[in-house]
Design an enzyme around this catalytic site. Structure first.
Site, PDB file in Angstrom:
ATOM      1  N   LYS A  32       0.839  -1.207   0.000  1.00  0.00           N
ATOM      2  CA  LYS A  32       0.000   0.000   0.000  1.00  0.00           C
ATOM      3  C   LYS A  32       0.874   1.256   0.000  1.00  0.00           C
ATOM      4  CE  LYS A  32      -3.902  -2.221   2.366  1.00  0.00           C
ATOM      5  NZ  LYS A  32      -4.697  -2.386   3.597  1.00  0.00           N
ATOM      6  N   GLN A  76      -4.180  -0.830   9.806  1.00  0.00           N
ATOM      7  CA  GLN A  76      -4.233  -2.181   9.246  1.00  0.00           C
ATOM      8  C   GLN A  76      -4.879  -3.150  10.234  1.00  0.00           C
ATOM      9  OE1 GLN A  76      -3.532  -2.897   6.132  1.00  0.00           O
ATOM     10  NE2 GLN A  76      -3.852  -5.095   6.283  1.00  0.00           N
ATOM     11  N   ASP A 102     -10.417   3.703   4.536  1.00  0.00           N
ATOM     12  CA  ASP A 102     -10.938   2.329   4.516  1.00  0.00           C
ATOM     13  C   ASP A 102     -12.467   2.310   4.472  1.00  0.00           C
ATOM     14  OD1 ASP A 102      -9.101   0.175   4.466  1.00  0.00           O
ATOM     15  OD2 ASP A 102      -8.390   0.721   6.464  1.00  0.00           O
TER      16      ASP A 102
HETATM   17  N1  GUN Z   1      -6.932  -6.149   6.572  1.00  0.00           N
HETATM   18  C1  GUN Z   1      -7.392  -6.887   5.540  1.00  0.00           C
HETATM   19  N2  GUN Z   1      -8.000  -6.095   4.625  1.00  0.00           N
HETATM   20  C2  GUN Z   1      -7.913  -4.826   5.089  1.00  0.00           C
HETATM   21  C3  GUN Z   1      -8.338  -3.568   4.583  1.00  0.00           C
HETATM   22  O1  GUN Z   1      -8.944  -3.448   3.511  1.00  0.00           O
HETATM   23  N3  GUN Z   1      -8.042  -2.491   5.359  1.00  0.00           N
HETATM   24  C4  GUN Z   1      -7.395  -2.593   6.558  1.00  0.00           C
HETATM   25  N4  GUN Z   1      -7.180  -1.473   7.251  1.00  0.00           N
HETATM   26  N5  GUN Z   1      -6.974  -3.748   7.036  1.00  0.00           N
HETATM   27  C5  GUN Z   1      -7.232  -4.859   6.317  1.00  0.00           C
END
Ligand code: GUN
Length: 291
Positions: A32, A76, A102
């Site tokens: 990311k 995350q 998110d």
């Molecule tokens: N863990 C797995 N998928 C995601 C996501 O889309 N965002 C976040 N913040 N954590 C995750």
């Protein structure tokens, strides 16, 4: 990006919070940050120890909320177990909704329900982008979503509903799941169970989106799932582990289209983190108008 920088004197900024050292989260977060930075944004990692308290996470999020050079905040998931049950929701609830790249904050979830979303969860957003770019007709079609998580299943169902599909949500208590799945024109699997969706779940010609990313390290399981001579067995033989989605690769022989794992939904999720960072930055400068 250049236009944004010219207008505002700085690039859009993303702050990513990573607590602990889960190998999978490390990979996701690295990808990311890399993608967002490569597009010309500022992408900064904020680490918390695996033993950090919930209050440490909340304090960090509040600091990022107050930092005007940070437009997007991503914490995350999952947070370390030591933070306690309910920690994740409390952290997501604390993120400024205008910076919630998110789309997990209840305010943003509510806007999505009402079809006036500002920021939408990245994985389902990526899936819809994929369907639209591939020219897959949605109006009036039957979409079946397997999995009812807040992160994927629920927002996915809403996005499909808003594109005039008839949506059925299935989950671990659904009776005769294969029969319901077989009635789908568009089938989305987001359950975290390797190879769960097999050929008998799929109507010939259906579009199948595989959201699962599961790492198999157990030889017996790999041998149970994959025939000798298959590509997945070869990868396992080389690396000692293999990535597999929630959909068995054999489904490819029945489906009209199937997203691969790896290389399908994963990169799209990351692209949507970038899109949401830019969207959040523009909306914040714009006074927060709905998209
Ligand atoms: N863990 C797995 N998928 C995601 C996501 O889309 N965002 C976040 N913040 N954590 C995750």
């Amino acid at each position: 990006m250049t236009a944004f920088i010219q207008r505002h004197g700085r690039p859009p900024g993303l702050g990513v919070v990573l607590a602990g050292h889960s190998p999978a989260s490390e990979v996701y977060v690295r990808n990311k940050l890399k993608t967002v930075a490569a597009a010309g944004c500022r992408a900064e990692l904020f680490r918390l120890d695996a033993t950090a308290a919930l209050d440490d996470a909340l304090a960090l999020v509040r600091r990022l909320n107050g930092d005007d050079t940070i437009d997007g905040i991503l914490v995350q998931s999952p947070l370390p177990d030591a933070m306690g049950a309910g920690a994740e929701q409390e952290v997501f609830d604390t993120i400024d909704p205008a910076k919630d790249v998110d789309g997990f904050h209840p305010f943003n979830v509510g806007l999505l329900v009402q079809k006036r979303a500002r920021l939408v969860a990245c994985t389902p957003l990526g899936c819809v982008e994929l369907l639209e770019r591939e020219g897959i007709a949605l109006r009036g079609k039957h979409a079946v979503v397997i999995g009812r998580s807040d992160i994927v299943g629920k927002p996915m169902a809403l996005l499909l509903l808003h594109r005039d599909t008839t949506v059925t949500m299935c989950h671990s208590r659904t009776v005769d799941l294969p029969a319901i799945a077989r009635s789908a024109d568009i089938l989305v699997a987001a359950i975290g169970r390797p190879g769960f969706v097999t050929r008998d779940f799929v109507k010939p010609g259906a579009t199948v989106i595989d959201v699962g990313i599961n790492t198999l390290t157990d030889r017996a399981e790999v041998e149970r799932l994959f025939a000798e001579g298959s590509r997945k067995r070869a990868v396992f033989g080389e690396k000692g582990s293999v990535l597999i989605g929630d959909v068995h690769p054999d489904v490819d022989e029945v489906a009209g289209a199937l997203t691969p794992v790896p290389g399908g939904v994963g990169p799209l999720t990351i692209a949507m983190v970038l899109r949401n960072t830019v969207t959040a930055a523009e909306q914040r400068k714009d006074g927060g108008r709905a998209i």
